[in-house]
Design a protein around this motif. Structure first.
Motif, PDB file in Angstrom:
ATOM      1  N   LYS A 127       0.768  -1.220  -0.021  1.00  0.00           N
ATOM      2  CA  LYS A 127       0.232  -0.031  -0.049  1.00  0.00           C
ATOM      3  C   LYS A 127       0.888   1.157  -0.065  1.00  0.00           C
ATOM      4  O   LYS A 127       0.511   2.158  -0.538  1.00  0.00           O
ATOM      5  CB  LYS A 127      -1.092   0.011   1.456  1.00  0.00           C
ATOM      6  N   PHE A 128       2.095   1.155   0.712  1.00  0.00           N
ATOM      7  CA  PHE A 128       3.032   2.203   0.793  1.00  0.00           C
ATOM      8  C   PHE A 128       4.153   2.248  -0.116  1.00  0.00           C
ATOM      9  O   PHE A 128       4.996   3.036  -0.058  1.00  0.00           O
ATOM     10  CB  PHE A 128       3.382   2.647   2.232  1.00  0.00           C
ATOM     11  N   GLY A 129       4.179   1.286  -1.203  1.00  0.00           N
ATOM     12  CA  GLY A 129       5.031   1.106  -2.127  1.00  0.00           C
ATOM     13  C   GLY A 129       6.421   0.526  -1.450  1.00  0.00           C
ATOM     14  O   GLY A 129       7.534   1.145  -2.047  1.00  0.00           O
ATOM     15  N   ARG A 130       6.563  -0.289  -0.583  1.00  0.00           N
ATOM     16  CA  ARG A 130       7.496  -0.644   0.176  1.00  0.00           C
ATOM     17  C   ARG A 130       7.682  -2.131  -0.349  1.00  0.00           C
ATOM     18  O   ARG A 130       6.787  -2.918  -0.482  1.00  0.00           O
ATOM     19  CB  ARG A 130       7.722  -0.483   1.500  1.00  0.00           C
ATOM     20  N   GLU A 131       9.039  -2.453  -0.358  1.00  0.00           N
ATOM     21  CA  GLU A 131       9.312  -4.183  -0.629  1.00  0.00           C
ATOM     22  C   GLU A 131       9.115  -4.698   0.639  1.00  0.00           C
ATOM     23  O   GLU A 131       9.393  -4.418   1.715  1.00  0.00           O
ATOM     24  CB  GLU A 131      10.970  -4.232  -0.816  1.00  0.00           C
ATOM     25  N   ALA A 132       8.337  -6.179   0.455  1.00  0.00           N
ATOM     26  CA  ALA A 132       8.219  -6.840   1.775  1.00  0.00           C
ATOM     27  C   ALA A 132       9.071  -7.717   2.181  1.00  0.00           C
ATOM     28  O   ALA A 132       9.038  -8.834   2.243  1.00  0.00           O
ATOM     29  CB  ALA A 132       6.542  -7.670   1.357  1.00  0.00           C
ATOM     30  N   ASN A 133      10.256  -7.012   2.480  1.00  0.00           N
ATOM     31  CA  ASN A 133      11.483  -7.635   3.040  1.00  0.00           C
ATOM     32  C   ASN A 133      11.292  -7.886   4.251  1.00  0.00           C
ATOM     33  O   ASN A 133      10.557  -7.456   4.945  1.00  0.00           O
ATOM     34  CB  ASN A 133      12.728  -7.151   2.569  1.00  0.00           C
ATOM     35  N   ALA A 134      12.176  -8.688   4.949  1.00  0.00           N
ATOM     36  CA  ALA A 134      11.983  -9.130   6.495  1.00  0.00           C
ATOM     37  C   ALA A 134      12.200  -7.863   7.429  1.00  0.00           C
ATOM     38  O   ALA A 134      11.389  -7.758   8.160  1.00  0.00           O
ATOM     39  CB  ALA A 134      13.357 -10.239   6.711  1.00  0.00           C
ATOM     40  N   ARG A 135      12.960  -6.960   7.017  1.00  0.00           N
ATOM     41  CA  ARG A 135      13.125  -5.967   7.983  1.00  0.00           C
ATOM     42  C   ARG A 135      11.745  -5.201   7.808  1.00  0.00           C
ATOM     43  O   ARG A 135      11.151  -4.678   8.740  1.00  0.00           O
ATOM     44  CB  ARG A 135      14.457  -5.001   7.471  1.00  0.00           C
ATOM     45  N   ASN A 136      11.481  -4.740   6.685  1.00  0.00           N
ATOM     46  CA  ASN A 136      10.205  -4.013   6.538  1.00  0.00           C
ATOM     47  C   ASN A 136       8.984  -4.702   7.274  1.00  0.00           C
ATOM     48  O   ASN A 136       8.130  -4.253   7.648  1.00  0.00           O
ATOM     49  CB  ASN A 136       9.838  -3.667   4.902  1.00  0.00           C
ATOM     50  N   GLN A 137       8.763  -5.980   7.163  1.00  0.00           N
ATOM     51  CA  GLN A 137       7.638  -6.490   7.703  1.00  0.00           C
ATOM     52  C   GLN A 137       7.783  -6.544   9.025  1.00  0.00           C
ATOM     53  O   GLN A 137       6.798  -6.576   9.898  1.00  0.00           O
ATOM     54  CB  GLN A 137       7.673  -8.138   7.276  1.00  0.00           C
TER      55      GLN A 137
END
Length: 422
Positions: free
Chosen positions: A67-77
């Motif tokens: 939704k916010f245009g971010r990669e769903a990598n481990a840190r962001n999750q």
């Protein structure tokens, strides 16, 4: 680094490791923790609980990041989890975990939201992957949502008492002395359900083979085989031998069970567990494939054959939440393999003998459809309705069909068939 900061960093490190590897998450976590002996039992419990919470919310976390245009990598999750689920302020997160470029912007965008959102599709809210959604909707109909919700809850911790070495009453008393609340399982005669998780090192009976870790549903599948003392039995896809051990105990250590598998490592683990449990009626057999020449040589030679077929594992999503996102090889590959295994292993069943086909799946393609196709292709076999072989079990039609929502077990399917005399 403070203890709180170290704990958060450990969770992120482990989550990153599970995302990077294709191995099952339990294998990754075991290896990761073995290399960190300095982490105490309490912190290990917190780390693992948080990891599994992350895995059970993966679709929802990914939705927010997209939704916010971010990669769903481990840190962001993980950052999203800390804000949306644990409700931690951005400054606290940056202080404990450190800050990388773009972290601040993401934390600010997530601030004030909760992990669920009215715009989320139902499949995202229920963490149901696209590859399984059509089949599960067809399977459950109006019960789709409650069944999927049940798969998002932590599973119970079940044990099976080994009657060769112990009694359920004695095991319950031992658990009480250790301060571990427990009660008999409602359906499995040798099962025990723990009220809470605990460090396995606290239970000596696991090391002595007096008890084994085994979900109640798995115990019931082994019970359906009805292996008797003196029988000749094949556990065709034995794996690490959980059901093999349960059947060996049913046979009172008499007769013969051959535990077969195509994976040498799993069979080695099976042999170790067999020795630990004090079983003398089990031998292992490594197969080259489901159509190994050994099967042809031993045709019509066994009273009981259990096929615990490799499957999608949809029934174990509570226990293994990572597997719902691993559609490796595709469902078509699995169903084709199941069909070949069933046709091959059936050759081992003698006239009047019993064939049990089981999966830990809740998909019709892997269960009812497989059995119906097999019976049509092999008229020498007939289905034995569940009510005839196990009237005390939950009556779910002609087949045993357990689900977490209805029975508080893993999702299991089992069909009982018999080879009719020529």
């Amino acid at each position: 680094m403070t203890p709180a900061a170290a704990r958060l960093q450990a969770i992120l490190d482990l989550f990153t490791a599970t995302e990077a590897e294709r191995r099952p998450v339990d294998a990754v976590t075991s290896a990761w923790l073995r290399g960190r002996r300095d982490i105490g039992d309490e912190d290990r419990g917190t780390i693992l609980d948080t990891l599994y919470d992350l895995l059970r919310h993966r679709a929802r976390l990914t939705w927010w990041l997209e939704k916010f245009g971010r990669e769903a990598n481990a840190r962001n999750q993980f950052l999203a989890w800390l804000v949306l689920a644990e409700r931690r302020p951005a400054e606290e997160i940056k202080r404990l975990l450190g800050e990388e470029p773009q972290d601040g912007s993401l934390l600010n965008k997530l601030h004030g939201h909760t992990i669920e959102h009215p715009e989320m599709p139902e499949a995202v809210l229920l963490e149901c992957p696209a590859w399984a959604e059509p089949s599960l909707r067809a399977r459950f109909g109006d019960r789709f949502a409650p069944e999927m919700n049940a798969l998002l809850t932590p599973p119970p911790f079940d044990l099976r008492v080994n009657p060769i070495k112990a009694t359920r009453e004695g095991a319950l008393k031992q658990l009480a002395k250790l301060g571990l609340p427990a009660e008999p399982t409602p359906l499995a005669p040798h099962g025990i359900r723990l009220a809470e998780k605990f460090a396995l090192s606290r239970l000596p009976a696991l090391k002595t083979g007096e008890v084994e870790i085994q979900d109640e549903g798995s115990q019931l599948v082994a019970q359906l085989v009805d292996a008797q003392p003196g029988d000749r039995v094949v556990d065709f896809c034995a794996g690490a031998g959980g059901k093999t051990l349960a059947m060996a105990a049913q046979m009172n250590n008499k007769g013969r069970i051959i535990a077969c598998d195509v994976n040498e490592g799993r069979l080695k683990r099976c042999s170790e567990r067999v020795r630990n449990a004090g079983m003398h009626n089990v031998e292992t057999k490594l197969l080259g494939s489901e159509s190994d020449k050994w099967v042809k040589r031993k045709k019509l030679g066994f009273d009981r054959v259990l096929i615990d077929a490799p499957c999608s594992g949809t029934g174990t999503w509570r226990r293994n939440p990572d597997t719902r996102w691993r559609d490796e090889g595709g469902l078509e590959h699995l169903t084709a393999l199941q069909s070949r295994i069933l046709a091959s292993a059936a050759r081992l069943v003698k006239e009047g003998g019993r064939l049990v086909y089981a999966t830990c799946s809740m998909l019709p393609e892997e269960n009812e459809a497989q059995v119906e196709a097999f019976l049509k292709a092999f008229p020498a076999f007939k289905l034995v309705p569940l009510a005839e072989v196990a009237p005390d079990l939950p009556q779910t039609g002609d087949y045993l069909s357990l689900t977490p929502a209805q029975h508080d077990t893993d999702g299991f399917f089992a069909a009982v068939m018999t080879r009719t005399p020529a």
